[in-house]
Design a protein around this motif. Structure first.
Motif, mmCIF file in Angstrom:
data_model
loop_
_atom_site.group_PDB
_atom_site.id
_atom_site.type_symbol
_atom_site.label_atom_id
_atom_site.label_comp_id
_atom_site.label_asym_id
_atom_site.label_seq_id
_atom_site.Cartn_x
_atom_site.Cartn_y
_atom_site.Cartn_z
ATOM 1 N N GLN A 46 -11.079 -34.571 6.686
ATOM 2 C CA GLN A 46 -9.972 -35.070 7.494
ATOM 3 C C GLN A 46 -8.697 -34.277 7.234
ATOM 4 O OE1 GLN A 46 -8.324 -38.996 6.461
ATOM 5 N NE2 GLN A 46 -8.666 -39.572 8.584
ATOM 6 N N ALA A 47 -8.463 -33.936 5.958
ATOM 7 C CA ALA A 47 -7.226 -33.252 5.595
ATOM 8 C C ALA A 47 -7.244 -31.768 5.929
ATOM 9 C CB ALA A 47 -6.951 -33.447 4.102
ATOM 10 N N TYR A 48 -8.423 -31.174 5.883
ATOM 11 C CA TYR A 48 -8.472 -29.721 5.964
ATOM 12 C C TYR A 48 -9.285 -29.148 7.124
ATOM 13 C CZ TYR A 48 -6.499 -29.760 1.272
ATOM 14 O OH TYR A 48 -5.688 -29.967 0.197
ATOM 15 N N ASP A 49 -10.000 -29.960 7.835
ATOM 16 C CA ASP A 49 -10.927 -29.455 8.847
ATOM 17 C C ASP A 49 -10.222 -28.607 9.907
ATOM 18 O OD1 ASP A 49 -13.538 -29.292 10.049
ATOM 19 O OD2 ASP A 49 -12.784 -30.622 11.598
ATOM 20 N N ALA A 50 -8.972 -28.968 10.220
ATOM 21 C CA ALA A 50 -8.271 -28.251 11.291
ATOM 22 C C ALA A 50 -7.847 -26.850 10.873
ATOM 23 C CB ALA A 50 -7.051 -29.054 11.738
ATOM 24 N N SER A 51 -7.773 -26.590 9.567
ATOM 25 C CA SER A 51 -7.194 -25.317 9.139
ATOM 26 C C SER A 51 -8.102 -24.458 8.252
ATOM 27 C CB SER A 51 -5.876 -25.576 8.392
ATOM 28 O OG SER A 51 -6.112 -26.381 7.265
ATOM 29 N N VAL A 52 -9.208 -25.014 7.792
ATOM 30 C CA VAL A 52 -10.031 -24.230 6.862
ATOM 31 C C VAL A 52 -10.716 -23.076 7.566
ATOM 32 C CG1 VAL A 52 -10.502 -26.136 5.288
ATOM 33 C CG2 VAL A 52 -12.028 -25.725 7.228
ATOM 34 N N ASN A 53 -11.035 -22.074 6.787
ATOM 35 C CA ASN A 53 -11.777 -20.936 7.305
ATOM 36 C C ASN A 53 -13.174 -21.391 7.705
ATOM 37 O OD1 ASN A 53 -13.677 -18.518 6.960
ATOM 38 N ND2 ASN A 53 -11.652 -17.560 6.840
ATOM 39 N N GLU A 54 -13.607 -20.985 8.898
ATOM 40 C CA GLU A 54 -14.917 -21.418 9.400
ATOM 41 C C GLU A 54 -16.046 -20.983 8.477
ATOM 42 O OE1 GLU A 54 -17.660 -21.054 13.440
ATOM 43 O OE2 GLU A 54 -15.640 -20.202 13.371
ATOM 44 N N ASP A 55 -15.873 -19.854 7.836
ATOM 45 C CA ASP A 55 -16.899 -19.361 6.917
ATOM 46 C C ASP A 55 -17.085 -20.300 5.739
ATOM 47 O OD1 ASP A 55 -18.710 -17.269 5.839
ATOM 48 O OD2 ASP A 55 -17.167 -17.128 4.289
ATOM 49 N N LEU A 56 -15.986 -20.841 5.204
ATOM 50 C CA LEU A 56 -16.077 -21.790 4.096
ATOM 51 C C LEU A 56 -16.813 -23.051 4.528
ATOM 52 C CD1 LEU A 56 -12.502 -21.582 2.512
ATOM 53 C CD2 LEU A 56 -14.607 -20.500 1.691
ATOM 54 N N ALA A 57 -16.512 -23.526 5.716
ATOM 55 C CA ALA A 57 -17.167 -24.730 6.226
ATOM 56 C C ALA A 57 -18.675 -24.501 6.344
ATOM 57 C CB ALA A 57 -16.582 -25.108 7.582
ATOM 58 N N ASN A 58 -19.049 -23.346 6.863
ATOM 59 C CA ASN A 58 -20.471 -23.042 7.025
ATOM 60 C C ASN A 58 -21.172 -22.916 5.677
ATOM 61 O OD1 ASN A 58 -20.326 -23.023 9.827
ATOM 62 N ND2 ASN A 58 -19.869 -20.832 9.929
ATOM 63 N N ARG A 59 -20.504 -22.279 4.734
ATOM 64 C CA ARG A 59 -21.104 -22.101 3.416
ATOM 65 C C ARG A 59 -21.289 -23.434 2.697
ATOM 66 N NH1 ARG A 59 -17.273 -17.885 0.618
ATOM 67 N NH2 ARG A 59 -18.503 -18.528 -1.206
ATOM 68 N N PHE A 60 -20.304 -24.295 2.821
ATOM 69 C CA PHE A 60 -20.426 -25.610 2.188
ATOM 70 C C PHE A 60 -21.577 -26.398 2.813
ATOM 71 C CE2 PHE A 60 -19.352 -30.113 1.693
ATOM 72 C CZ PHE A 60 -19.135 -30.183 0.328
ATOM 73 N N ASP A 61 -21.655 -26.375 4.128
ATOM 74 C CA ASP A 61 -22.726 -27.088 4.819
ATOM 75 C C ASP A 61 -24.099 -26.538 4.419
ATOM 76 O OD1 ASP A 61 -23.661 -28.980 6.973
ATOM 77 O OD2 ASP A 61 -24.384 -27.104 7.834
ATOM 78 N N GLN A 62 -24.206 -25.222 4.324
ATOM 79 C CA GLN A 62 -25.471 -24.618 3.926
ATOM 80 C C GLN A 62 -25.877 -25.030 2.509
ATOM 81 O OE1 GLN A 62 -24.871 -20.414 4.465
ATOM 82 N NE2 GLN A 62 -24.782 -20.564 6.708
ATOM 83 N N ALA A 63 -24.896 -25.100 1.609
ATOM 84 C CA ALA A 63 -25.184 -25.514 0.235
ATOM 85 C C ALA A 63 -25.642 -26.971 0.190
ATOM 86 C CB ALA A 63 -23.943 -25.328 -0.637
ATOM 87 N N VAL A 64 -24.992 -27.805 0.971
ATOM 88 C CA VAL A 64 -25.391 -29.218 1.038
ATOM 89 C C VAL A 64 -26.819 -29.341 1.555
ATOM 90 C CG1 VAL A 64 -24.963 -31.421 2.204
ATOM 91 C CG2 VAL A 64 -23.041 -30.106 1.266
ATOM 92 N N GLN A 65 -27.147 -28.575 2.576
ATOM 93 C CA GLN A 65 -28.502 -28.609 3.134
ATOM 94 C C GLN A 65 -29.531 -28.137 2.106
ATOM 95 O OE1 GLN A 65 -29.198 -30.095 5.943
ATOM 96 N NE2 GLN A 65 -27.001 -30.432 6.274
ATOM 97 N N MET A 66 -29.177 -27.137 1.305
ATOM 98 C CA MET A 66 -30.065 -26.691 0.236
ATOM 99 C C MET A 66 -30.342 -27.826 -0.746
ATOM 100 S SD MET A 66 -28.512 -22.953 -0.777
ATOM 101 C CE MET A 66 -28.211 -21.683 0.453
ATOM 102 N N GLY A 67 -29.296 -28.548 -1.083
ATOM 103 C CA GLY A 67 -29.455 -29.669 -2.004
ATOM 104 C C GLY A 67 -30.345 -30.753 -1.434
#
Length: 214
Positions: A46-67
């Motif tokens: 909520q706090a950062y979604d509008a401004s974070v780098n798209e690459d960071l968002a994708n990497r975090f999501d990929q790591a979560v999926q790995m888990g």
């Protein structure tokens, strides 16, 4: 679920506080973990979604999926890297996710080490540091020293803290563990008497309060 609550009600009538926690403690902890981690993740997005780098968002999501796929080594490596080069929010969330995955894989001690390190990191936002304290204590309820853990969680039970209801519930359980019913009742009453407390937390606290005062 109805069977679970029927058994809880029966145990409450028998005033078996110790047996109640022994039977349902892990269930409550698992539910609390799900709630606090999901809330932390939501707040971060909520706090950062509008401004974070798209690459960071994708990497975090990929790591979560790995888990989720139980590829713990790969997930841990990806999250560790993200914790180093991500922004403040993703760095904190990555460390929390690392700890959660260690716990899920059975490495409770490893999870506690991460939580404690995060809690003592002054560069991390208070919201995540406070959550790390709560999560660390939560993972030590069954094995740690009750008095020491109460001292550790106590600052998180004050009215200004975001995770105070979970902290109060944990403190009450720890007080029951060491046989201090008066202290346990105080923590539980601070949940049941607080109009801002989630209904589920108030209901659980009310049930345990009946046992303590019975």
């Amino acid at each position: 679920m109805s069977d679970i609550f029927d058994e809880v009600e029966e145990d409450l009538r028998k005033d078996k506080a110790e047996e109640l926690w022994k039977k349902y403690g892990n269930y409550v902890i698992a539910l609390a973990v799900l709630i606090v981690v999901a809330t932390a993740g939501y707040k971060g997005w909520q706090a950062y979604d509008a401004s974070v780098n798209e690459d960071l968002a994708n990497r975090f999501d990929q790591a979560v999926q790995m888990g989720r796929a139980e590829n713990y080594v790969q997930a841990d490596s990806a999250l560790a890297q993200l914790a180093q080069d991500g922004n403040a929010s993703y760095a904190a969330l990555s460390r929390l996710q690392q700890a959660a995955l260690k716990s899920k894989s059975g490495d409770i001690e490893g999870a506690i080490v991460i939580y404690d390190a995060l809690a003592s990191d002054n560069a991390v936002e208070d919201l995540y540091r406070d959550l790390a304290v709560v999560m660390s204590v939560m993972h030590q309820v069954d094995t740690g020293d009750a008095s020491q853990l109460i001292e550790k969680i106590e600052p998180q039970t004050t009215d200004i803290k975001p995770w105070r209801f979970t902290a109060r519930e944990l403190a009450a359980v720890l007080a029951m563990k060491k046989g201090d019913k008066t202290l346990a009742a105080d923590y539980l009453s601070r949940i049941t008497d607080d109009a801002d407390a989630p209904q589920s937390a108030r209901l659980r606290a009310g049930e345990l309060l009946k046992v303590v005062e019975g």
